[in-house]
Design an enzyme around this catalytic site. Structure first.
Site, PDB file in Angstrom:
ATOM      1  N   GLU A 268       0.833  -1.215   0.000  1.00 16.59           N
ATOM      2  CA  GLU A 268       0.000   0.000   0.000  1.00 16.59           C
ATOM      3  C   GLU A 268       0.859   1.252   0.000  1.00 16.59           C
ATOM      4  O   GLU A 268       0.548   2.225  -0.686  1.00 16.59           O
ATOM      5  CB  GLU A 268      -0.951   0.022   1.212  1.00 16.59           C
ATOM      6  CG  GLU A 268      -1.972  -1.097   1.231  1.00 16.59           C
ATOM      7  CD  GLU A 268      -3.095  -0.950   0.207  1.00 16.59           C
ATOM      8  OE1 GLU A 268      -3.129   0.071  -0.502  1.00 16.59           O
ATOM      9  OE2 GLU A 268      -3.933  -1.870   0.114  1.00 16.59           O
ATOM     10  N   ARG A 272       0.526   3.755  -3.170  1.00 12.30           N
ATOM     11  CA  ARG A 272      -0.106   5.056  -2.895  1.00 12.30           C
ATOM     12  C   ARG A 272       0.930   6.164  -2.689  1.00 12.30           C
ATOM     13  O   ARG A 272       0.798   7.253  -3.245  1.00 12.30           O
ATOM     14  CB  ARG A 272      -0.988   4.971  -1.651  1.00 12.30           C
ATOM     15  CG  ARG A 272      -2.104   3.962  -1.802  1.00 12.30           C
ATOM     16  CD  ARG A 272      -3.101   4.058  -0.674  1.00 12.30           C
ATOM     17  NE  ARG A 272      -3.861   2.814  -0.576  1.00 12.30           N
ATOM     18  CZ  ARG A 272      -5.122   2.742  -0.178  1.00 12.30           C
ATOM     19  NH1 ARG A 272      -5.775   3.810   0.164  1.00 12.30           N
ATOM     20  NH2 ARG A 272      -5.739   1.581  -0.111  1.00 12.30           N
ATOM     21  N   ASP A 401      -4.671  -9.804  -8.300  1.00 10.16           N
ATOM     22  CA  ASP A 401      -4.907  -8.825  -9.372  1.00 10.16           C
ATOM     23  C   ASP A 401      -3.722  -8.063  -9.952  1.00 10.16           C
ATOM     24  O   ASP A 401      -3.321  -8.261 -11.102  1.00 10.16           O
ATOM     25  CB  ASP A 401      -6.007  -7.831  -8.944  1.00 10.16           C
ATOM     26  CG  ASP A 401      -5.823  -7.251  -7.535  1.00 10.16           C
ATOM     27  OD1 ASP A 401      -4.747  -7.455  -6.958  1.00 10.16           O
ATOM     28  OD2 ASP A 401      -6.750  -6.579  -7.028  1.00 10.16           O
ATOM     29  N   GLU A 535     -12.449   0.266  -9.884  1.00  9.46           N
ATOM     30  CA  GLU A 535     -12.094  -0.697 -10.950  1.00  9.46           C
ATOM     31  C   GLU A 535     -13.029  -0.699 -12.153  1.00  9.46           C
ATOM     32  O   GLU A 535     -12.591  -0.850 -13.300  1.00  9.46           O
ATOM     33  CB  GLU A 535     -11.969  -2.113 -10.372  1.00  9.46           C
ATOM     34  CG  GLU A 535     -10.789  -2.320  -9.422  1.00  9.46           C
ATOM     35  CD  GLU A 535     -10.996  -1.727  -8.036  1.00  9.46           C
ATOM     36  OE1 GLU A 535     -12.170  -1.431  -7.694  1.00  9.46           O
ATOM     37  OE2 GLU A 535     -10.004  -1.554  -7.305  1.00  9.46           O
ATOM     38  N   THR A 621      -1.027   0.848 -10.279  1.00 10.83           N
ATOM     39  CA  THR A 621      -2.301   0.242  -9.893  1.00 10.83           C
ATOM     40  C   THR A 621      -3.154   1.169  -9.028  1.00 10.83           C
ATOM     41  O   THR A 621      -4.315   0.874  -8.762  1.00 10.83           O
ATOM     42  CB  THR A 621      -2.077  -1.112  -9.199  1.00 10.83           C
ATOM     43  OG1 THR A 621      -3.325  -1.797  -9.122  1.00 10.83           O
ATOM     44  CG2 THR A 621      -1.493  -0.941  -7.814  1.00 10.83           C
TER      45      THR A 621
HETATM   46  C1  DMJ Z   1      -6.523   0.466  -4.851  1.00 10.12           C
HETATM   47  O1  DMJ Z   1      -5.745   0.789  -3.752  1.00 10.12           O
HETATM   48  C2  DMJ Z   1      -5.688  -0.150  -5.919  1.00 10.12           C
HETATM   49  O2  DMJ Z   1      -6.375  -0.078  -7.110  1.00 10.12           O
HETATM   50  C3  DMJ Z   1      -5.325  -1.565  -5.641  1.00 10.12           C
HETATM   51  O3  DMJ Z   1      -4.630  -2.168  -6.715  1.00 10.12           O
HETATM   52  C4  DMJ Z   1      -6.528  -2.397  -5.342  1.00 10.12           C
HETATM   53  N1  DMJ Z   1      -7.574  -1.739  -4.699  1.00 10.12           N
HETATM   54  C5  DMJ Z   1      -7.671  -0.378  -4.396  1.00 10.12           C
HETATM   55  C6  DMJ Z   1      -8.978   0.256  -4.798  1.00 10.12           C
HETATM   56  O4  DMJ Z   1     -10.066  -0.549  -4.835  1.00 10.12           O
END
Ligand code: DMJ
Length: 643
Positions: A268, A272, A401, A535, A621
């Site tokens: 995370e 982020r 994912d 998503e 992501t």
């Molecule tokens: C986000 O922090 C990112 O997209 C991550 O890859 C998966 N989920 C959350 C949002 O749903």
């Protein structure tokens, strides 16, 4: 889990003064009292020393050693021919010296000691006259000075690196007034989310828009690292919200501190914070973001100290101690976590010229390449001690994912030269299509989950990102199956839209089934929530970019209206607990990814394609755009030192 209130900068602990007490506020008085005591002790020691020097030194004018730092008042007599400078400077011998001059010197010295002594006494008296608060304030000022010094040391400029081609970082203004109006509405929603966070949650990780206070979860540890600020920066930038961007930059510059005793999620924090800081750096060119990203990456590196080099899920930013989530199968690390570091880490090596980051992620890749895969599928769990798979559970949603996403994006960000990554992606997608992707009786294409040899006919909201991924990977696919993958992307987009359309609120549930006559609908109560996730909208946007089919803008607008109607509250935006209820309860969390991703993808959906063109930018992501790197064969780093 909430965190203790942020200590003001002035209340932060200094490592050098850490006397083993806790950093929590109720211990601060104890710490300062002992500091006051130490200060007084030093003062009295100094006074005693002065007394001692004045009254008790032997009074021999023949052999006297003045070693009190008074060299300036003594004239050295050195016999350099003997090469002895040690005592020669300070031993004054009677022979050859004028007795009178010597007495004068002594008198002058006595006077100086007396004056120093009186001055010290005066200062001590002054100190004692001061209130406890004044003394504490003085100690604090000294501490702050040291903190500033340490910060300066830590913020050394990095070597200059030629920036990649940064095109399309603003504008994208659509000519059609109706589309422009929709885009402006999305910008207004961003402003509403930001302004409320600014007012009620500033510096906290996230916002509770109903309670109107800060919020955090265990992924950020117990620290307040302003996750929403860092995550939102690039969205603010591309929307032209420059004042807000500057406010965020200022907070980061002054307050974002990674030397905290806090156990955070490596994944995370990478997607982020490092992703957000790097994107802000590339867009704005402001060095502070690059410096902070590199500092933070340094704090994550100890997580890789495992017998296999597969990182722990969590690391303590201060001690560097890592561990895995208690819930993960057999002490395993998670595929989507250790497999979602590549983009950011390659950029870090590019920007710093230091191969350490690149080596860490390439080591992970090599290790995965060598491993047997059941049915060609990657299980979600891998033990970092033994290097063995945990439970054989494969998912393109949660836990799996973004590992697949980053294989594709490693290839894209290398200007399509990283063929190893492309091959791993193609192999993985083929196995997923064979074992996980099915059509429901009603004709909806879905991606299920593989659990110990059995396909669970359930799809998560998270899995919906895969529609965009298939479309993004269509060009360059094996056996020229571009059309097939674009079609697969469109089918997933359609299924995910259905999952929204079949609810009361027109917002998608967390997970939905294709079983027992049920199609794209959540069954269990604890899967009916919507937490402002991006998503589905992400997939609409990619599909729009590749097809320009107006239905994607239409679906995106439906979602925008539903979010504005059901998730907007006066204090920001909140998730809802049941998308099938006409009067749902709020979860009272404004997720940082709502600003980083959901609103950004919506804004891009209603912008022209020349804003962040996909030939030049690859989105991490968390939707943070990073430029394609022109790595030209063997060159990894933009820094010549690393070439
Ligand atoms: C986000 O922090 C990112 O997209 C991550 O890859 C998966 N989920 C959350 C949002 O749903």
């Amino acid at each position: 889990m909430t965190t203790p209130a942020l200590l003001p900068l002035s209340g932060r602990r200094l490592p050098a003064l850490n006397l083993g007490t806790s950093s929590f506020p109720h211990h601060r008085a104890t710490l300062r009292l002992s500091e006051k005591f130490i200060l007084l002790l030093i003062l009295s020691a100094f006074i005693t020393l002065c007394f001692g020097a004045f009254f008790f030194l032997p009074d021999s004018s023949k052999h006297k050693r003045f070693d009190l730092g008074l060299e300036d008042v003594l004239i050295p007599h050195v016999d350099t021919s003997k090469g002895d400078k040690s005592l020669g400077s300070f031993l004054i011998h009677g022979q050859g010296h004028d007795e009178h001059r010597h007495r004068e010197e002594e008198e002058r010295l006595r006077n100086k000691i007396r004056a120093d002594h009186e001055k010290a006494l005066e200062e001590a008296k002054e100190k004692l006259k001061k209130s406890r608060d004044e003394i504490q304030a003085e100690i604090q000022t000294e501490k702050n000075k040291v903190v500033q010094e340490l910060k300066k040391k830590d913020s050394k400029p990095l070597p200059p690196v030629p920036l990649p081609n940064l095109i399309g970082i603003n504008s994208g203004e659509p000519a059609d007034p109706e589309i422009r109006e929709k885009r402006n509405k999305i910008k207004e929603m961003m402003k509403h989310a930001w302004d409320n966070y600014r007012q009620y949650g500033w510096g906290h990780n996230e916002l509770k828009p109903i309670a109107r206070k800060g919020h955090s979860t265990n992924i950020f540890g117990n620290s307040q690292m302003g996750a929403t600020i860092v995550d939102a920066l690039d969205t603010l930038y591309i929307m032209g919200l420059h004042d807000e961007f500057r406010e965020g930059q200022e907070w980061i510059d002054k307050n974002l501190d990674f030397s905290v005793n806090s156990e955070v999620s490596v994944f995370e924090v990478n997607i982020r914070f490092i992703g957000g800081l790097l994107a802000a750096y590339y867009l704005s060119g402001q060095e502070v973001f690059k410096i902070k990203a590199v500092q933070l990456a340094g704090k994550l590196l100890p997580a890789f100290n495992t017998p296999t080099g597969i990182p722990w899920a969590m690391v303590n930013l201060k001690s560097g101690v890592g561990r895995n989530w208690g819930w993960a199968s057999a002490g395993s690390s998670i595929l989507a976590e250790f497999g979602t570091l590549h983009m950011e880490f390659v950029h870090l090596s590019y920007l710093t010229g230091d191969p350490v980051y690149y080596n860490k992620v390439m080591h992970i890749r090599k290790l995965l390449q060598k491993m047997d895969r059941p049915n060609g599928l990657y299980p979600n769990y891998l033990n970092p001690r033994t290097g063995r798979w945990g439970q054989h559970h494969t998912s393109v949603g949660g836990l799996g994912d973004s590992f697949y996403e980053y294989l594709l994006k490693a290839w894209l960000m290398s200007e399509k030269t990283d063929m190893e990554a492309r091959k791993m992606y193609d192999d993985a997608i083929e196995a997923i299509e064979k074992h996980l992707i099915r059509k429901s009786n009603g004709g909806l294409t879905f991606i299920g989950e593989w659990k110990n040899g059995h396909l669970e006919r359930k799809m998560g909201h998270l899995t919906c990102f895969a529609g965009g991924m298939f479309a993004l990977g269509a060009d360059g696919s094996r056996d020229d199956k571009a059309g097939h993958y674009l079609q697969l992307g469109a089918e997933i987009a359609h299924t995910c839209h259905e999952s929204y359309d079949r609810t009361t609120l027109k917002l998608g549930p967390e997970a939905f089934k294709f079983d027992g006559g049920v199609e794209a609908v959540a069954i269990r109560q604890n899967e009916k929530y919507y937490i402002l996730r991006p998503e589905v909208i992400e997939t609409y946007w990619y599909m729009w970019r590749f097809t320009h089919d107006p239905k994607y803008r239409q679906w995106g607008w439906e979602a925008t209206q539903a979010i504005d109607k059901y998730c907007r509250v006066s204090g920001g935006f909140s998730g809802v607990k049941d998308v099938y209820s006409s009067s749902p309860a709020y979860d009272d969390v404004q997720q940082s990814f709502f600003l980083a991703e959901t609103l950004k993808y919506l804004y891009l959906l209603f912008s022209n394609d020349d804003l962040l063109p996909l030939d030049n930018w690859v989105f991490n992501t968390e939707a943070h755009p990073l430029p394609v790197l022109h790595l030209a064969n063997t060159t990894l780093s933009g820094n010549p030192a690393y070439r």
